[in-house]
Design an enzyme around this catalytic site. Structure first.
Site, PDB file in Angstrom:
ATOM      1  N   LYS A  95       0.870  -1.188   0.000  1.00 19.09           N
ATOM      2  CA  LYS A  95       0.000   0.000   0.000  1.00 19.09           C
ATOM      3  C   LYS A  95       0.898   1.226   0.000  1.00 19.09           C
ATOM      4  CE  LYS A  95      -2.053   1.434   3.834  1.00 19.09           C
ATOM      5  NZ  LYS A  95      -3.453   1.095   3.897  1.00 19.09           N
ATOM      6  N   LYS A 134      -1.046  -0.617  -4.135  1.00 21.85           N
ATOM      7  CA  LYS A 134      -2.440  -0.213  -3.964  1.00 21.85           C
ATOM      8  C   LYS A 134      -2.539   1.215  -3.451  1.00 21.85           C
ATOM      9  CE  LYS A 134      -5.190  -0.367  -0.623  1.00 21.85           C
ATOM     10  NZ  LYS A 134      -5.810  -0.753   0.652  1.00 21.85           N
ATOM     11  N   GLU A 175      -7.945   1.779  -6.392  1.00 24.14           N
ATOM     12  CA  GLU A 175      -9.075   1.505  -5.493  1.00 24.14           C
ATOM     13  C   GLU A 175      -9.891   2.760  -5.181  1.00 24.14           C
ATOM     14  OE1 GLU A 175      -8.036  -0.133  -1.634  1.00 24.14           O
ATOM     15  OE2 GLU A 175     -10.118  -0.400  -1.067  1.00 24.14           O
ATOM     16  N   LYS A 217      -9.924  -2.048  -8.072  1.00 16.22           N
ATOM     17  CA  LYS A 217     -10.473  -2.569  -6.810  1.00 16.22           C
ATOM     18  C   LYS A 217     -11.657  -1.696  -6.394  1.00 16.22           C
ATOM     19  CE  LYS A 217      -9.194  -3.618  -2.023  1.00 16.22           C
ATOM     20  NZ  LYS A 217      -8.153  -4.176  -1.160  1.00 16.22           N
ATOM     21  N   SER A 259     -14.308  -5.594   0.443  1.00  9.99           N
ATOM     22  CA  SER A 259     -15.540  -6.063   1.110  1.00  9.99           C
ATOM     23  C   SER A 259     -16.268  -4.914   1.803  1.00  9.99           C
ATOM     24  CB  SER A 259     -15.243  -7.207   2.082  1.00  9.99           C
ATOM     25  OG  SER A 259     -14.317  -6.831   3.067  1.00  9.99           O
ATOM     26  N   GLY A 261     -16.996  -3.713   4.675  1.00  6.74           N
ATOM     27  CA  GLY A 261     -17.826  -3.761   5.883  1.00  6.74           C
ATOM     28  C   GLY A 261     -18.984  -4.734   5.759  1.00  6.74           C
ATOM     29  N   GLY A 289     -10.096  -7.362   2.917  1.00 11.06           N
ATOM     30  CA  GLY A 289      -9.394  -7.184   4.178  1.00 11.06           C
ATOM     31  C   GLY A 289     -10.208  -7.836   5.279  1.00 11.06           C
ATOM     32  N   ARG A 290     -11.247  -7.113   5.715  1.00 10.63           N
ATOM     33  CA  ARG A 290     -12.057  -7.603   6.834  1.00 10.63           C
ATOM     34  C   ARG A 290     -12.747  -8.929   6.545  1.00 10.63           C
ATOM     35  NH1 ARG A 290     -14.927  -1.933   7.459  1.00 10.63           N
ATOM     36  NH2 ARG A 290     -14.168  -1.820   5.310  1.00 10.63           N
TER      37      ARG A 290
HETATM   38  C1  5MM Z   1      -6.902  -3.298   4.980  1.00 10.46           C
HETATM   39  O1  5MM Z   1      -7.512  -2.027   4.973  1.00 10.46           O
HETATM   40  C2  5MM Z   1      -7.107  -1.108   3.956  1.00 10.46           C
HETATM   41  C3  5MM Z   1      -7.073   0.310   4.441  1.00 10.46           C
HETATM   42  O2  5MM Z   1      -6.280   0.477   5.500  1.00 10.46           O
HETATM   43  P1  5MM Z   1      -6.121   1.975   6.071  1.00 10.46           P
HETATM   44  O3  5MM Z   1      -7.495   2.597   6.120  1.00 10.46           O
HETATM   45  O4  5MM Z   1      -5.561   1.755   7.412  1.00 10.46           O
HETATM   46  O5  5MM Z   1      -5.217   2.708   5.136  1.00 10.46           O
HETATM   47  C4  5MM Z   1      -8.181  -1.020   2.869  1.00 10.46           C
HETATM   48  O6  5MM Z   1      -7.767  -0.191   1.809  1.00 10.46           O
HETATM   49  C5  5MM Z   1      -8.497  -2.348   2.336  1.00 10.46           C
HETATM   50  O7  5MM Z   1      -7.393  -2.815   1.582  1.00 10.46           O
HETATM   51  C6  5MM Z   1      -9.714  -2.332   1.448  1.00 10.46           C
HETATM   52  O8  5MM Z   1     -10.698  -1.424   1.903  1.00 10.46           O
HETATM   53  C7  5MM Z   1     -10.301  -3.714   1.444  1.00 10.46           C
HETATM   54  O9  5MM Z   1     -10.585  -4.051   2.768  1.00 10.46           O
HETATM   55  P2  5MM Z   1     -12.073  -4.432   3.139  1.00 10.46           P
HETATM   56  O10 5MM Z   1     -12.042  -4.642   4.628  1.00 10.46           O
HETATM   57  O11 5MM Z   1     -12.929  -3.286   2.699  1.00 10.46           O
HETATM   58  O12 5MM Z   1     -12.323  -5.696   2.333  1.00 10.46           O
END
Ligand code: 5MM
Length: 356
Positions: A95, A134, A175, A217, A259, A261, A289-290
């Site tokens: 990132k 990313k 993204e 993304k 995802s 949330g 991520g989540r």
């Molecule tokens: C893993 O979370 C990423 C953002 O981290 P920060 O807010 O701390 O910079 C985030 O970009 C993530 O890669 C994407 O939103 C995908 O994660 P989700 O949880 O939405 O699938």
């Protein structure tokens, strides 16, 4: 084939998708707080080492997005974490944005920062093993929001980032996340996502991005999390595919959803139905991520004795999404390892959709 093109293709290879493990300091602290674990450098390393060393993970995980701290960390045996991934057959990513800050003159909206000095950072990240990157922009739906000013500023930054990334021979993941926060309808989400993607691709074209060497993304098209009218899995899949077909050129090799949330199971179901509606012009996969981490986080609980349980929970979600990515996910598959999933879906549903 060009190196970036083959990396982009490998990231969306059949049955595989990406783990987003690039939580910045504040975000990982929030995640650890839910399980009462202090966010120390060692705990962050231990947690990520647990995920990255999951036996067989490479069957379903093509790449992992790392945070600046993580790409420099070493596993307990001294192996750099990017090397741990490579040995598994997983591509390390990074990132590179520095987070979303208030956009001057646009109350309630944000701009992602991090372009200054990015060329030099890319050079270093390549040496550290990163082959994809990313950058996340956040778009808020609200009264009179988003504004065109905010959409254009964020799209421009995404395109400038993507150009520097390709210059460094690193595949950019672009993204633009339209947040789920709010009580808006699915129709409003579709309208905003469509406009956002149109503007993003205009800017990518202006900045001479080679579409074959990038991945998109996006968010799925869903109602706001406080909307009184929730949508069925098929409604979400139909609206999302319609929106993407209108806006994403077929030269883009793959779309990897965030995802945002959603509960982990729902994120898998949505991906599955969208793939069943194919063939599509691009590969449709995940970069969760989540939705990949909630279950392992709750199995691990910061206790070294739970590492195997955490890895099993992670493997289960990776496998479910690997199957969904081919449109082959079933309830039977979801039921495997039921005891390991515990309350993960419930916990994630209660969590705020917003990352910030
Ligand atoms: C893993 O979370 C990423 C953002 O981290 P920060 O807010 O701390 O910079 C985030 O970009 C993530 O890669 C994407 O939103 C995908 O994660 P989700 O949880 O939405 O699938």
């Amino acid at each position: 084939m060009d190196e970036m093109e083959s990396i982009a293709k490998a990231l969306v290879a059949p049955g595989k998708g990406i783990l987003a493990a690039d939580e910045s300091g504040g975000t990982i602290e929030k995640r650890f707080k839910i399980i009462n674990v202090p966010s120390t450098e060692t705990n962050r390393r231990d947690y990520r080492e647990m995920l990255f060393t999951t036996p067989g993970a490479a069957e379903y995980i093509s790449g992992v997005i790392l945070y600046d701290e993580t790409i420099r960390q070493k596993a307990k045996d001294g192996t750099p974490l990017p090397e741990v991934l490579k040995r598994q057959g997983i591509i390390p990513g990074i990132k590179v944005d520095k987070g979303a800050m208030p956009l001057a003159g646009f109350p309630g909206e944000k701009i992602t920062e991090g372009l200054d000095g990015l060329r030099a950072r890319f050079e270093e990240y390549y040496k550290l093993g990163a082959r994809f990157a990313k950058w996340r922009a956040v778009i808020t739906i609200g009264k009179d929001l988003p504004t065109l000013g905010c959409l254009e500023a964020n799209a421009h930054a995404l395109a400038r980032y993507a150009a520097l990334s390709q210059e460094a021979k690193i595949v950019p993941i672009v993204e633009p996340e339209v947040l789920m926060d709010g009580d808006h309808t699915i129709e409003r989400c579709e309208e905003v996502t469509e406009l956002t993607l149109r503007i993003v691709f205009q800017q990518l074209t202006m900045q001479r991005i080679v579409l074959e060497r990038m991945l998109l993304k996006p968010n799925m098209v869903v109602p706001g999390k406080d909307s009184s009218k929730q949508a069925s899995v098929r409604e979400v899949a139909t609206a999302t595919i319609r929106c993407l077909r209108r806006t994403v050129p077929s030269a883009v090799p793959g779309i990897v959803f965030l995802s945002g949330g959603q509960s982990d199971v729902l994120a898998t179901q949505h991906l599955n139905v969208m793939n069943q509606m194919g063939p599509h012009p691009w590969q449709l996969s995940f970069s969760y991520g989540r939705a990949l981490q909630d279950a392992p986080l709750h199995s691990w609980l910061g206790n070294p004795a739970n590492v195997t349980a955490g890895q099993e929970a992670f493997f289960h979600r990776a496998k479910a999404n690997g199957f969904a990515r081919n449109g082959k996910y079933t309830e039977l598959l979801e039921a495997e390892n039921t005891e390991l999933q515990g309350t993960s879906s419930g916990n994630i549903r209660e969590a705020s959709a917003s990352q910030d």
